[in-house]
Design an enzyme around this catalytic site. Structure first.
Site, PDB file in Angstrom:
ATOM      1  N   ARG A 252      -0.296 -48.879  -7.889  1.00 19.65           N
ATOM      2  CA  ARG A 252      -0.778 -47.777  -8.750  1.00 19.65           C
ATOM      3  C   ARG A 252      -2.186 -48.161  -9.175  1.00 19.65           C
ATOM      4  NH1 ARG A 252       1.975 -44.462 -13.702  1.00 19.65           N
ATOM      5  NH2 ARG A 252       2.999 -43.577 -11.876  1.00 19.65           N
TER       6      ARG A 252
ATOM      7  N   HIS B  13      -0.080 -38.379  -5.777  1.00 15.86           N
ATOM      8  CA  HIS B  13       1.140 -39.018  -6.321  1.00 15.86           C
ATOM      9  C   HIS B  13       2.309 -38.621  -5.407  1.00 15.86           C
ATOM     10  CE1 HIS B  13       3.644 -41.034  -9.049  1.00 15.86           C
ATOM     11  NE2 HIS B  13       3.622 -40.251 -10.101  1.00 15.86           N
TER      12      HIS B  13
ATOM     13  N   GLN C 165       6.179 -39.008  -6.434  1.00 15.70           N
ATOM     14  CA  GLN C 165       6.626 -38.022  -7.423  1.00 15.70           C
ATOM     15  C   GLN C 165       7.095 -36.748  -6.739  1.00 15.70           C
ATOM     16  OE1 GLN C 165       6.662 -38.166 -10.989  1.00 15.70           O
ATOM     17  NE2 GLN C 165       7.892 -36.350 -10.610  1.00 15.70           N
TER      18      GLN C 165
ATOM     19  N   ASP D 111       1.472 -30.370 -15.685  1.00 19.17           N
ATOM     20  CA  ASP D 111       1.307 -31.808 -15.915  1.00 19.17           C
ATOM     21  C   ASP D 111       0.325 -31.943 -17.078  1.00 19.17           C
ATOM     22  OD1 ASP D 111       1.286 -34.583 -15.674  1.00 19.17           O
ATOM     23  OD2 ASP D 111       0.005 -34.623 -13.879  1.00 19.17           O
TER      24      ASP D 111
ATOM     25  N   CYS E 172       6.221 -33.922 -14.213  1.00 22.40           N
ATOM     26  CA  CYS E 172       6.449 -35.306 -13.773  1.00 22.40           C
ATOM     27  C   CYS E 172       6.663 -36.255 -14.929  1.00 22.40           C
ATOM     28  CB  CYS E 172       5.283 -35.771 -12.900  1.00 22.40           C
ATOM     29  SG  CYS E 172       3.717 -35.899 -13.784  1.00 22.40           S
TER      30      CYS E 172
ATOM     31  N   ARG F 226      13.535 -39.803  -9.340  1.00 22.67           N
ATOM     32  CA  ARG F 226      12.551 -40.781  -8.870  1.00 22.67           C
ATOM     33  C   ARG F 226      13.264 -41.961  -8.213  1.00 22.67           C
ATOM     34  NH1 ARG F 226       7.440 -40.974 -10.863  1.00 22.67           N
ATOM     35  NH2 ARG F 226       7.140 -42.285  -9.013  1.00 22.67           N
TER      36      ARG F 226
END
Ligand code: CP
Ligand code: NVA
Length: 308
Positions: free
Chosen positions: A108, A135, A138, A226, A265, A293
């Site tokens: 990340r 991402h 996700q 988001d 998310c 996830r």
């Protein structure tokens, strides 16, 4: 060839469909097991995943760790700043060293180029656990959540409200690969990168870019938003003000289909991109999405190891 997942196109639509199916099967097969107990087949027994974090994480960190445990493997977490990366050791050397020590790497990072550099020099799979650009993990969880709610992906109408960010980029990538449509409502200046829109359209997705939040949400199957301020971005007052018309609230959700689901998310900022009532409503699938996830990560790992 080593399999990396820097973006969803590295896997392609066929593999993503296989990931979703595998996740559904594994999730259902271990329903009664304690969360830390491995799946019966332990397909990643003896394998180790190293996770490098340059940014905060709850879901990605815990879900990858639990995914490795459930697949029979283990993981270790590296806070980038406290490794030699934080003192200037190159990504290239770090990639080569970790490749001698572990079986896969998740990163990340604040800069997608660093994930690409890691993949270029690693001889084990490298998985993007979020960059400034995308991402992908996700969105595998998001697609799983949508399919679990008995919605078919081809032809699905997805509405995105707010900032044209990394999460939206991966949704657009998925749209081109899985043939669903995306209506994107953002303020001027906060649109997604044009290359994601072009590629999604080339893949057969209908992508609409609009300033009109209500029009984007109209008859949508899925409404997604988001945070208005992603990690590493400034809390600029002018950006927050520009985002206000794009809040997902009950009035906006009424525009969508009656059985539309709401996705986020997480982490959420209640009262900014989404109101409390929508977040807590029966239409909200955000905690299934968070749990998924783990299940998505397991399929991604199996794919990366060539086992899917
Ligand atoms: N959605 C997500 O990636 O959450 P974390 O930042 O907690 O990992
Ligand atoms: N767009 C957000 C997602 C967090 C999981 C960010 O990059 O901070």
């Amino acid at each position: 060839m080593t399999r990396h997942l820097l973006d969803l196109s590295d896997a392609g639509g066929y593999a993503i469909a296989a990931m979703i199916n595998d996740a559904i099967d594994r999730k259902s097969a271990r329903k009664v097991l304690p969360k830390g107990k491995p799946d019966a087949d332990r397909p990643l027994e003896g394998r180790v995943l190293a996770m490098i974090f340059e940014k905060n994480s709850t879901r990605t960190r815990v879900s990858f760790d639990m995914a490795m445990r459930q697949l029979g493997g283990t993981s270790l977490v590296l806070d980038a700043a406290s490794t030699q990366l934080g003192r200037g050791e190159t990504i290239a050397d770090t990639a080569r060293v970790l490749s001698r020590m572990v079986d896969a790497i998740m990163i990340r990072t604040d800069d997608h180029v660093k994930a690409e550099e890691m993949a270029r020099h690693a001889t084990v799979p490298v998985i993007n656990g979020l960059t400034d650009r995308s991402h992908p993990c996700q969105i595998v969880a998001d697609l799983l959540t949508i399919v679990e709610r008995s919605k078919a992906l081809p032809g699905l109408e997805v509405a995105w409200l707010g900032d044209g960010n990394n999460v939206l980029h991966s949704i657009l990538e998925a749209a081109g690969l899985m043939k669903f449509n995306v209506r994107v409502a953002t303020p001027a200046g906060y649109e997604p990168d044009a290359d994601f829109v072009i590629d999604a359209r080339a893949g057969g997705a209908q992508v609409t870019l609009t300033r009109d939040a209500a029009a984007a949400a109209s008859a949508a199957d899925v409404v997604v938003t988001d945070t208005w301020v992603s990690m590493g971005q400034d809390h600029a007052a002018e950006k927050l003000a520009a985002m206000e018309p794009y809040q997902v609230n009950a009035t906006l959700m009424r525009r969508a289909k009656p059985d539309a689901i709401f996705l986020h998310c997480l982490p959420a900022h209640i009262g900014e991109e989404v109101t409390q009532d929508v977040f807590e409503s029966a239409q909200s699938a955000v905690f299934d999405e968070a749990e998924n996830r783990i299940h998505a990560q397991k399929s991604i790992l199996l794919w990366a190891f060539g086992l899917l």
